[in-house]
Every structure is written in structure tokens, then in C-alpha cells.
Design a protein around this motif. Structure first.
Motif, PDB file in Angstrom:
ATOM      1  N   ASN A 165       0.774  -0.925   0.021  1.00 44.98           N
ATOM      2  CA  ASN A 165      -0.065  -0.044  -0.308  1.00 44.98           C
ATOM      3  C   ASN A 165       0.685   1.352  -0.017  1.00 44.98           C
ATOM      4  O   ASN A 165       0.639   1.976  -0.642  1.00 44.98           O
ATOM      5  CB  ASN A 165      -0.562  -0.223   1.148  1.00 44.98           C
ATOM      6  CG  ASN A 165      -2.455  -0.849   1.554  1.00 44.98           C
ATOM      7  OD1 ASN A 165      -3.084  -0.291   0.639  1.00 44.98           O
ATOM      8  ND2 ASN A 165      -2.105  -2.118   1.427  1.00 44.98           N
ATOM      9  N   ALA A 166       1.963   0.694   0.911  1.00 43.60           N
ATOM     10  CA  ALA A 166       2.901   2.540   0.565  1.00 43.60           C
ATOM     11  C   ALA A 166       4.017   2.644  -0.782  1.00 43.60           C
ATOM     12  O   ALA A 166       3.768   3.665  -1.218  1.00 43.60           O
ATOM     13  CB  ALA A 166       4.216   1.934   1.521  1.00 43.60           C
ATOM     14  N   TYR A 167       3.821   1.508  -1.831  1.00 44.65           N
ATOM     15  CA  TYR A 167       4.341   1.777  -2.953  1.00 44.65           C
ATOM     16  C   TYR A 167       3.416   2.449  -4.087  1.00 44.65           C
ATOM     17  O   TYR A 167       3.336   3.089  -4.929  1.00 44.65           O
ATOM     18  CB  TYR A 167       4.347   0.112  -3.592  1.00 44.65           C
ATOM     19  CG  TYR A 167       4.672  -0.199  -5.024  1.00 44.65           C
ATOM     20  CD1 TYR A 167       5.568   0.626  -5.306  1.00 44.65           C
ATOM     21  CD2 TYR A 167       3.702  -0.184  -5.648  1.00 44.65           C
ATOM     22  CE1 TYR A 167       6.053   0.395  -6.641  1.00 44.65           C
ATOM     23  CE2 TYR A 167       3.668  -0.239  -7.063  1.00 44.65           C
ATOM     24  CZ  TYR A 167       4.705  -0.003  -7.395  1.00 44.65           C
ATOM     25  OH  TYR A 167       5.160  -0.024  -9.112  1.00 44.65           O
ATOM     26  N   ALA A 168       1.882   1.169  -3.864  1.00 46.32           N
ATOM     27  CA  ALA A 168       0.956   2.157  -4.276  1.00 46.32           C
ATOM     28  C   ALA A 168       0.358   3.557  -4.711  1.00 46.32           C
ATOM     29  O   ALA A 168       0.578   4.623  -4.842  1.00 46.32           O
ATOM     30  CB  ALA A 168      -0.394   1.328  -3.931  1.00 46.32           C
ATOM     31  N   ALA A 169       0.753   4.249  -2.641  1.00 50.21           N
ATOM     32  CA  ALA A 169      -0.095   5.534  -2.466  1.00 50.21           C
ATOM     33  C   ALA A 169       1.174   6.078  -3.133  1.00 50.21           C
ATOM     34  O   ALA A 169       1.290   7.459  -3.907  1.00 50.21           O
ATOM     35  CB  ALA A 169      -0.358   5.354  -1.015  1.00 50.21           C
ATOM     36  N   ARG A 170       2.479   6.141  -3.043  1.00 47.93           N
ATOM     37  CA  ARG A 170       3.938   6.827  -3.411  1.00 47.93           C
ATOM     38  C   ARG A 170       3.336   6.604  -5.063  1.00 47.93           C
ATOM     39  O   ARG A 170       3.471   8.307  -5.326  1.00 47.93           O
ATOM     40  CB  ARG A 170       5.201   6.094  -3.774  1.00 47.93           C
ATOM     41  CG  ARG A 170       6.297   7.203  -3.792  1.00 47.93           C
ATOM     42  CD  ARG A 170       7.653   6.418  -3.642  1.00 47.93           C
ATOM     43  NE  ARG A 170       7.652   5.032  -4.429  1.00 47.93           N
ATOM     44  CZ  ARG A 170       9.195   4.608  -4.458  1.00 47.93           C
ATOM     45  NH1 ARG A 170      10.301   4.991  -3.464  1.00 47.93           N
ATOM     46  NH2 ARG A 170       8.885   3.619  -4.968  1.00 47.93           N
ATOM     47  N   ALA A 171       3.084   5.295  -5.625  1.00 45.96           N
ATOM     48  CA  ALA A 171       2.881   5.843  -6.885  1.00 45.96           C
ATOM     49  C   ALA A 171       1.518   6.271  -7.675  1.00 45.96           C
ATOM     50  O   ALA A 171       2.441   6.918  -8.859  1.00 45.96           O
ATOM     51  CB  ALA A 171       2.391   4.181  -7.475  1.00 45.96           C
ATOM     52  N   PHE A 172       0.571   6.792  -7.246  1.00 46.08           N
ATOM     53  CA  PHE A 172      -0.194   7.530  -7.383  1.00 46.08           C
ATOM     54  C   PHE A 172      -0.731   9.232  -6.638  1.00 46.08           C
ATOM     55  O   PHE A 172      -0.714   9.430  -6.432  1.00 46.08           O
ATOM     56  CB  PHE A 172      -1.712   6.757  -7.308  1.00 46.08           C
ATOM     57  CG  PHE A 172      -1.704   5.717  -8.218  1.00 46.08           C
ATOM     58  CD1 PHE A 172      -1.816   6.087  -9.312  1.00 46.08           C
ATOM     59  CD2 PHE A 172      -1.808   4.555  -7.669  1.00 46.08           C
ATOM     60  CE1 PHE A 172      -2.362   4.762 -10.560  1.00 46.08           C
ATOM     61  CE2 PHE A 172      -1.668   3.246  -8.276  1.00 46.08           C
ATOM     62  CZ  PHE A 172      -2.028   3.209  -9.459  1.00 46.08           C
ATOM     63  N   GLY A 173       0.222   9.191  -5.717  1.00 44.23           N
ATOM     64  CA  GLY A 173       1.301  10.387  -5.495  1.00 44.23           C
ATOM     65  C   GLY A 173      -0.176  10.638  -3.832  1.00 44.23           C
ATOM     66  O   GLY A 173      -0.127  12.314  -4.389  1.00 44.23           O
ATOM     67  N   VAL A 174      -0.313   9.944  -3.200  1.00 48.02           N
ATOM     68  CA  VAL A 174      -0.924   9.891  -2.048  1.00 48.02           C
ATOM     69  C   VAL A 174      -0.449   9.990  -0.499  1.00 48.02           C
ATOM     70  O   VAL A 174       0.307   8.623  -0.932  1.00 48.02           O
ATOM     71  CB  VAL A 174      -2.493   9.326  -2.323  1.00 48.02           C
ATOM     72  CG1 VAL A 174      -3.582   9.710  -3.590  1.00 48.02           C
ATOM     73  CG2 VAL A 174      -2.502   8.465  -2.848  1.00 48.02           C
ATOM     74  N   PRO A 175      -0.772   9.987   0.608  1.00 50.04           N
ATOM     75  CA  PRO A 175       0.107   9.662   1.570  1.00 50.04           C
ATOM     76  C   PRO A 175      -0.869   8.652   2.064  1.00 50.04           C
ATOM     77  O   PRO A 175      -1.471   8.221   1.578  1.00 50.04           O
ATOM     78  CB  PRO A 175      -0.518  10.881   2.550  1.00 50.04           C
ATOM     79  CG  PRO A 175      -1.605  11.604   1.991  1.00 50.04           C
ATOM     80  CD  PRO A 175      -1.033  11.767   0.345  1.00 50.04           C
ATOM     81  N   ALA A 176       0.397   7.337   2.780  1.00 54.78           N
ATOM     82  CA  ALA A 176       0.670   6.897   3.553  1.00 54.78           C
ATOM     83  C   ALA A 176       0.660   6.342   4.589  1.00 54.78           C
ATOM     84  O   ALA A 176       2.189   6.957   5.043  1.00 54.78           O
ATOM     85  CB  ALA A 176       0.401   5.456   2.975  1.00 54.78           C
ATOM     86  N   THR A 177       0.094   6.155   5.997  1.00 60.65           N
ATOM     87  CA  THR A 177       0.085   5.468   6.797  1.00 60.65           C
ATOM     88  C   THR A 177      -0.326   4.395   7.032  1.00 60.65           C
ATOM     89  O   THR A 177      -0.703   4.012   7.079  1.00 60.65           O
ATOM     90  CB  THR A 177      -0.877   6.042   8.308  1.00 60.65           C
ATOM     91  OG1 THR A 177      -0.270   7.995   7.659  1.00 60.65           O
ATOM     92  CG2 THR A 177      -0.011   6.037   9.468  1.00 60.65           C
ATOM     93  N   VAL A 178       1.068   3.667   7.845  1.00 59.69           N
ATOM     94  CA  VAL A 178       0.965   2.476   7.968  1.00 59.69           C
ATOM     95  C   VAL A 178       1.037   1.644   9.587  1.00 59.69           C
ATOM     96  O   VAL A 178       2.175   2.126  10.085  1.00 59.69           O
ATOM     97  CB  VAL A 178       1.815   1.512   7.025  1.00 59.69           C
ATOM     98  CG1 VAL A 178       1.874  -0.016   7.317  1.00 59.69           C
ATOM     99  CG2 VAL A 178       2.221   1.986   5.490  1.00 59.69           C
ATOM    100  N   PHE A 179       0.455   1.713   9.802  1.00 54.79           N
ATOM    101  CA  PHE A 179       0.420   0.544  11.777  1.00 54.79           C
ATOM    102  C   PHE A 179       0.881  -0.871  11.454  1.00 54.79           C
ATOM    103  O   PHE A 179       0.148  -2.027  10.698  1.00 54.79           O
ATOM    104  CB  PHE A 179      -0.837   0.847  11.909  1.00 54.79           C
ATOM    105  CG  PHE A 179      -0.999   1.948  12.276  1.00 54.79           C
ATOM    106  CD1 PHE A 179      -1.085   2.724  13.812  1.00 54.79           C
ATOM    107  CD2 PHE A 179      -1.605   3.122  11.483  1.00 54.79           C
ATOM    108  CE1 PHE A 179      -1.554   4.093  14.300  1.00 54.79           C
ATOM    109  CE2 PHE A 179      -1.987   3.882  11.865  1.00 54.79           C
ATOM    110  CZ  PHE A 179      -2.302   4.047  13.523  1.00 54.79           C
ATOM    111  N   VAL A 180       2.158  -1.423  12.158  1.00 54.78           N
ATOM    112  CA  VAL A 180       2.308  -2.710  12.072  1.00 54.78           C
ATOM    113  C   VAL A 180       2.841  -2.924  13.576  1.00 54.78           C
ATOM    114  O   VAL A 180       3.020  -2.635  14.110  1.00 54.78           O
ATOM    115  CB  VAL A 180       3.875  -2.807  11.384  1.00 54.78           C
ATOM    116  CG1 VAL A 180       3.844  -2.302  10.216  1.00 54.78           C
ATOM    117  CG2 VAL A 180       4.784  -1.520  12.673  1.00 54.78           C
ATOM    118  N   PRO A 181       2.638  -4.343  13.733  1.00 55.52           N
ATOM    119  CA  PRO A 181       3.460  -5.004  15.162  1.00 55.52           C
ATOM    120  C   PRO A 181       4.211  -4.192  15.415  1.00 55.52           C
ATOM    121  O   PRO A 181       5.168  -3.811  15.215  1.00 55.52           O
ATOM    122  CB  PRO A 181       2.991  -5.470  15.202  1.00 55.52           C
ATOM    123  CG  PRO A 181       2.125  -6.309  13.859  1.00 55.52           C
ATOM    124  CD  PRO A 181       2.583  -5.283  13.184  1.00 55.52           C
TER     125      PRO A 181
END
Length: 311
Positions: free
Chosen positions: A84-100
Motif C-alpha cells: 500500500n505504501a508503494y501504491a500510494a507513492r505511485a499515485f501521489g497520495v500519503p500513506a500511514t502504515v500501522f505495524v506490530p
């Protein structure tokens, strides 16, 4: 309920944005008939999950759900976050990722390299998921589920429709790893009426096996060496619905089976994949799944985000 039509629509939407991954012939050592590896570990970000992530983001943009200034939120043990971070960067939108907190450092570093904001919370995927939903409610971001969302499942299923096309339908069984079940559900939807699907999972995280036994998804304990990628606490609702509709059956493998399979993949084919991705092949290598004479088997190798130092 995800169907082949949903997978076909996803394939049209994501065309040109994801890789068409290759097949490699696999020697079954006299067990069954011809066999192949579907090399989804060669997909963008090293896993099949780029397919679902791109499909979810583009579908949200089509419907107006996506606010480009707010972007997307995802909870992930690592691989869904990467996609999702990759897709967000590809389409120019911010991404916040929650991980354990247990997410491998190599995956966290890679998330940040894609420009994502990384929030580490809790010791399991479920805890990161709860924190992510709270942020979605507060900000209006588009939530991208790691595995239990129609666009995510349909996107993942394009790996299956692509495989079937590459083999001209000449495959009897597809072995696929199961965590939350999004990949299994997508593949089963794509293969319905063409090939059987067996979902392979560690005995330490038996989400599919338990759901089929109990008559629905229930929480299971999460442990073992594949927990970073297959560590969902329960099978997704979409996965259960598709599995029961299409007759997917569960195969269990041990952590020792995963270790052996990972080493064999490297020693024999120079394929370096993570423990969760080894599950499908481990079913064959350990004998947990035994093909019938002449049975044509495809093994989906779904992720390569591993530490290569111990191969």
C-alpha cells in the motif's frame, strides 16, 4: 462475495500498474504430474499484495472515496503495508502504515523508504488493526485492509487468473499460503470451475482449518516463524465465504516443514522467499499434500521479504 467477474474487473483496472510474474517449471520428484511455481515474490514490493493495493486505491479514486490530501491507512505485519505504501507513492497520495512491534526491521525500513508514515503498535496484527481504524475514523483516510476487503481480494486473485491464462487452463490444483485468507480467496474465485485450491497454513496459526472446523472464522493463537506474514488472528469473512463456496480445503504444515522448504527452494532453484511464502511448497515437500498420479500442480510463491543471511 468475490467472484471471477470481480477478479476480471480488477485485472482490467490494474493492468500496466503491476507485473505479470513468470512461471517456473517444478520437478515433483515423481509425485503427481507436471508442476510449476508462480513467482509472485517477483511482484512489486516483493509480494502479491501490490495487486490488491493498487486495485483498492484505484477503485477508491474512481468512486471519489479517496481524498488525495488525506490518503490511505493500512494495518499490516509488513507486506500489505509495503504494497500500500508503494501504491500510494505511485499515485501521489500519503500513506500511514500501522505495524506490530514484532514487524521485522527490514520491512519497517522499507516502508519508510517508500515515504510512508510508520506507526508501530501492539504485538500482533489485530492490535495494529484497531489503532489503524481509530485513525481512519479521526481523519477520513481510505482504509486498505490487509486481506478482508473486496477490492483487495479481487486484486490478489489476478495472480490466479494470470496463472491459469499462462497454463491455458491446464492445471488441476493450486497450492497457496493462508494467513488472513485474502490471497486464497482471490485465487479460489479466479480458479472456480477450472482448478482446485488447497490453502496451506502453519499448525501454529490455523485460521482456515479452524474456520472450516468451527463453521466460521474464529480467533486462533498466533505464533511460529511465519507469524510476521501469516499472523492474522482469524480468517477473513470473504475468505471463509469463498472457501466454503468453492471447496477449498486446508493443509497444515509445521515450522520445521517451513524451514526445510525454504532451504530446498534456495538450494534447488535459488529462490529466496520468506517463511510464510514457503508454506505452499512445504505442503508438497513434507508430504502434507500428496498429488494423485498425473495431477498438475501449481505452487504460488507469494513473498520474498526475508533476511537472506541464513539461506
Amino acid at each position: 462475495m468475490t467472484t471471477r467477474a470481480d477478479v476480471d474487473a480488477a485485472a482490467v483496472r490494474i493492468a500496466g500498474h503491476v507485473r505479470r510474474t513468470p512461471l517456473i517449471e517444478m520437478d515433483q520428484d515423481g509425485r503427481g504430474g507436471p508442476g510449476w511455481f508462480k513467482c509472485e515474490f517477483m511482484q512489486h514490493t516483493g509480494t502479491f499484495k501490490a495487486r490488491g493495493a493498487v486495485n483498492r486505491l484505484l477503485a477508491a479514486r474512481e468512486t471519489g472515496e479517496l481524498d488525495p490530501a488525506v490518503g490511505i491507512v493500512v494495518a499490516s505485519g509488513g507486506n500489505a503495508g509495503l504494497a500500500n505504501a508503494y501504491a500510494a507513492r505511485a499515485f501521489g497520495v500519503p500513506a500511514t502504515v500501522f505495524v506490530p512491534l514484532t514487524a521485522p526491521a527490514v520491512k519497517v525500513a522499507k516502508l519508510r523508504s517508500y515515504g510512508a508514515t510508520v506507526v508501530q503498535h501492539g504485538n500482533e496484527y489485530a492490535e495494529a488493526y484497531e489503532a489503524a481504524l481509530k485513525t481512519v475514523a479521526e481523519t477520513g483516510a481510505v482504509y486498505c485492509h490487509a486481506y478482508d476487503q473486496p477490492e483487495i481480494v479481487a486484486g490478489a486473485g489476478t495472480a490466479g487468473s494470470e496463472l491459469i491464462e499462462q497454463l491455458d487452463g491446464a492445471v488441476d490444483t493450486i497450492l497457496v499460503a493462508v494467513g488472513g485468507g485474502g490471497l486464497m480467496a482471490g485465487i479460489a474465485a479466479a480458479a472456480e470451475g477450472v482448478a482446485r485450491v488447497a490453502g496451506v497454513e502453519p499448525v501454529t496459526i490455523p485460521t482456515l482449518h479452524t474456520a472450516l472446523t468451527e463453521g466460521g472464522p474464529v480467533d486462533v493463537p498466533v505464533s511460529g516463524i511465519a507469524a510476521d506474514s501469516l499472523g492474522a488472528r482469524r480468517l477473513g469473512e470473504i475468505a471463509y465465504a469463498v472457501a466454503t463456496r468453492t471447496g477449498v480445503h486446508a493443509v497444515l504444515v509445521s515450522d520445521d516443514d517451513l524451514v526445510t522448504a525454504r532451504q530446498q527452494l534456495w538450494d534447488r532453484w535459488r529462490i529466496g522467499v520468506e517463511y510464510g511464502a514457503c508454506a505452499a511448497y512445504a505442503a508438497l515437500a513434507s508430504g502434507a499434500y500428496r498429488p494423485e498420479p498425473g495431477e498438475r500442480v501449481a505452487v504460488l510463491l507469494c513473498g520474498a521479504n526475508t533476511d537472506p543471511s541464513d539461506l
